[in-house]
Design a protein around this motif. Structure first.
Motif, PDB file in Angstrom:
ATOM      1  N   THR A  14     109.197  30.797 -36.825  1.00  0.00           N
ATOM      2  CA  THR A  14     108.990  29.894 -35.703  1.00  0.00           C
ATOM      3  C   THR A  14     107.908  28.897 -36.054  1.00  0.00           C
ATOM      4  N   SER A  15     108.037  27.699 -35.563  1.00  0.00           N
ATOM      5  CA  SER A  15     107.068  26.666 -35.868  1.00  0.00           C
ATOM      6  C   SER A  15     105.848  26.806 -34.965  1.00  0.00           C
ATOM      7  N   SER A  16     104.819  26.009 -35.255  1.00  0.00           N
ATOM      8  CA  SER A  16     103.585  26.111 -34.487  1.00  0.00           C
ATOM      9  C   SER A  16     103.781  25.724 -33.029  1.00  0.00           C
ATOM     10  N   CYS A  17     104.787  24.871 -32.756  1.00  0.00           N
ATOM     11  CA  CYS A  17     105.012  24.457 -31.369  1.00  0.00           C
ATOM     12  C   CYS A  17     106.057  25.319 -30.679  1.00  0.00           C
ATOM     13  N   GLY A  18     106.555  26.364 -31.368  1.00  0.00           N
ATOM     14  CA  GLY A  18     107.494  27.281 -30.741  1.00  0.00           C
ATOM     15  C   GLY A  18     108.951  26.912 -30.910  1.00  0.00           C
ATOM     16  N   ALA A  19     109.260  25.767 -31.513  1.00  0.00           N
ATOM     17  CA  ALA A  19     110.661  25.406 -31.733  1.00  0.00           C
ATOM     18  C   ALA A  19     111.245  26.295 -32.819  1.00  0.00           C
ATOM     19  N   PRO A  20     112.536  26.613 -32.731  1.00  0.00           N
ATOM     20  CA  PRO A  20     113.117  27.546 -33.704  1.00  0.00           C
ATOM     21  C   PRO A  20     113.282  26.917 -35.077  1.00  0.00           C
ATOM     22  N   ILE A  21     113.072  27.736 -36.086  1.00  0.00           N
ATOM     23  CA  ILE A  21     113.456  27.393 -37.450  1.00  0.00           C
ATOM     24  C   ILE A  21     114.635  28.289 -37.793  1.00  0.00           C
ATOM     25  N   CYS A  22     115.786  27.702 -38.043  1.00  0.00           N
ATOM     26  CA  CYS A  22     117.006  28.474 -38.232  1.00  0.00           C
ATOM     27  C   CYS A  22     117.100  28.959 -39.666  1.00  0.00           C
ATOM     28  N   ASP A  66     118.870  26.632 -27.189  1.00  0.00           N
ATOM     29  CA  ASP A  66     118.169  26.046 -26.054  1.00  0.00           C
ATOM     30  C   ASP A  66     117.244  24.905 -26.483  1.00  0.00           C
ATOM     31  N   ARG A  67     116.687  25.010 -27.697  1.00  0.00           N
ATOM     32  CA  ARG A  67     115.762  23.987 -28.174  1.00  0.00           C
ATOM     33  C   ARG A  67     116.227  23.476 -29.524  1.00  0.00           C
ATOM     34  N   ARG A  68     115.902  22.232 -29.781  1.00  0.00           N
ATOM     35  CA  ARG A  68     116.285  21.626 -31.049  1.00  0.00           C
ATOM     36  C   ARG A  68     115.469  22.253 -32.190  1.00  0.00           C
ATOM     37  N   PRO A  69     116.116  22.642 -33.283  1.00  0.00           N
ATOM     38  CA  PRO A  69     115.372  23.246 -34.397  1.00  0.00           C
ATOM     39  C   PRO A  69     114.529  22.213 -35.139  1.00  0.00           C
ATOM     40  N   GLU A  70     113.485  22.685 -35.766  1.00  0.00           N
ATOM     41  CA  GLU A  70     112.655  21.830 -36.612  1.00  0.00           C
ATOM     42  C   GLU A  70     113.051  21.916 -38.078  1.00  0.00           C
ATOM     43  N   ALA A  71     113.776  22.964 -38.438  1.00  0.00           N
ATOM     44  CA  ALA A  71     114.195  23.126 -39.827  1.00  0.00           C
ATOM     45  C   ALA A  71     115.385  24.056 -39.894  1.00  0.00           C
ATOM     46  N   VAL A  72     116.186  23.890 -40.922  1.00  0.00           N
ATOM     47  CA  VAL A  72     117.287  24.794 -41.222  1.00  0.00           C
ATOM     48  C   VAL A  72     117.152  25.200 -42.681  1.00  0.00           C
ATOM     49  N   PHE A  73     117.046  26.495 -42.935  1.00  0.00           N
ATOM     50  CA  PHE A  73     116.959  26.955 -44.312  1.00  0.00           C
ATOM     51  C   PHE A  73     117.631  28.316 -44.423  1.00  0.00           C
ATOM     52  N   THR A  74     117.804  28.796 -45.622  1.00  0.00           N
ATOM     53  CA  THR A  74     118.452  30.079 -45.833  1.00  0.00           C
ATOM     54  C   THR A  74     117.799  30.812 -46.988  1.00  0.00           C
ATOM     55  N   ASN A  75     117.798  32.134 -46.924  1.00  0.00           N
ATOM     56  CA  ASN A  75     117.301  32.940 -48.040  1.00  0.00           C
ATOM     57  C   ASN A  75     118.435  33.352 -48.967  1.00  0.00           C
ATOM     58  N   SER A  76     119.632  32.823 -48.739  1.00  0.00           N
ATOM     59  CA  SER A  76     120.796  33.176 -49.552  1.00  0.00           C
ATOM     60  C   SER A  76     121.152  32.035 -50.500  1.00  0.00           C
ATOM     61  N   ASP A  77     121.298  32.345 -51.779  1.00  0.00           N
ATOM     62  CA  ASP A  77     121.761  31.341 -52.731  1.00  0.00           C
ATOM     63  C   ASP A  77     123.151  30.842 -52.377  1.00  0.00           C
ATOM     64  N   HIS A  78     123.950  31.697 -51.734  1.00  0.00           N
ATOM     65  CA  HIS A  78     125.334  31.336 -51.428  1.00  0.00           C
ATOM     66  C   HIS A  78     125.461  30.328 -50.283  1.00  0.00           C
ATOM     67  N   LEU A  79     124.400  30.139 -49.515  1.00  0.00           N
ATOM     68  CA  LEU A  79     124.477  29.265 -48.344  1.00  0.00           C
ATOM     69  C   LEU A  79     123.608  28.018 -48.468  1.00  0.00           C
ATOM     70  N   GLN A  80     123.165  27.693 -49.668  1.00  0.00           N
ATOM     71  CA  GLN A  80     122.287  26.540 -49.838  1.00  0.00           C
ATOM     72  C   GLN A  80     122.970  25.226 -49.443  1.00  0.00           C
ATOM     73  N   VAL A  81     124.219  25.037 -49.840  1.00  0.00           N
ATOM     74  CA  VAL A  81     124.921  23.795 -49.512  1.00  0.00           C
ATOM     75  C   VAL A  81     125.135  23.687 -48.006  1.00  0.00           C
ATOM     76  N   GLN A  82     125.567  24.781 -47.391  1.00  0.00           N
ATOM     77  CA  GLN A  82     125.803  24.764 -45.942  1.00  0.00           C
ATOM     78  C   GLN A  82     124.520  24.482 -45.174  1.00  0.00           C
ATOM     79  N   ALA A  83     123.415  25.085 -45.602  1.00  0.00           N
ATOM     80  CA  ALA A  83     122.135  24.851 -44.928  1.00  0.00           C
ATOM     81  C   ALA A  83     121.702  23.399 -45.088  1.00  0.00           C
TER      82      ALA A  83
END
Length: 206
Positions: free
Chosen positions: A160-168, A9-26
């Motif tokens: 979640t960011s300070s303005c409420g936008a999602p961080i994926c 619904d809202r544009r993300p402010e960041a995309v990150f992952t806690n998985s080493d296997h998904l670093q390139v995709q993120a």
């Protein structure tokens, strides 16, 4: 992945992952949406241990004996200095990493790994002595999370960011970050315990 994020619904402010296997995709997803983050080439370079060794050697920064094993015949042909370290080319958490003392141990470990994980590319590297130091960071414009080994310092991570936008946050199945209070270590659900190792000074994941 990009399509699923775009459908939010809202544009993300960041995309990150806690998985080493998904670093390139993120990194690719962040770049697609014009978000700050590591470059996908850097993510790929640090994930692939053989490629990192080649890049370091080409740049004249560090020369460590290393060979890539992509088929069983490679293990028969390789002539490393012993002792040496054998590990998955794109492995994490020291899984299937082994210090071998001679050729017999090298061939035995390769057979064991390939019997469970057929076709898995391996790397063989010369043994390097010294203390292990690991530094991981999650940074932004006004906050960062940092952990170091052996001494650890943590700040709490929020999705979640300070303005409420999602961080994926991209997660592997069965592995999730649990929110922690300030000053305590975030816990990981469903992950195998980390195994410290000082076998190699390889860049990227152990």
């Amino acid at each position: 992945m990009i399509a699923r994020i775009a459908a939010l619904d809202r544009r993300p402010e960041a995309v990150f992952t806690n998985s080493d296997h998904l670093q390139v995709q993120a990194a690719l997803a962040a770049d697609w949406f014009g978000l700050p983050g590591k470059g996908w080439r850097a993510a790929l370079l640090t994930k692939n241990k053989a490629q990192m060794r080649r890049a370091l050697a080409e740049a004249g920064l560090e020369t460590v004996w290393s060979a890539e094993l992509t088929r069983p015949g490679d293990a028969e042909d390789v002539r490393p200095p012993f002792p040496c370290v054998v590990k998955p080319r794109e492995g994490v958490a020291s899984e299937d990493a082994e210090l071998v003392e001679d050729r017999a141990e090298l061939l035995r470990h390769c057979r064991v790994v390939w019997s469970r994980r057929p076709g898995l590319p391996l790397v063989v590297e010369e043994y390097l002595t010294g203390p292990l130091r690991t530094l991981e960071t999650l940074g932004g414009t006004d906050a960062s999370c940092t952990s170091s080994v052996p001494s650890m310092k943590w700040m709490s991570c929020h999705r979640t960011s300070s303005c409420g936008a999602p961080i994926c946050c991209l997660r592997r199945p069965g592995r999730t970050w649990n929110r922690s209070s300030h000053g305590s270590r975030p816990s990981v659900s469903g992950s195998a315990p980390a195994t410290p190792s000082s076998w190699s000074r390889a860049s990227g994941s152990a």
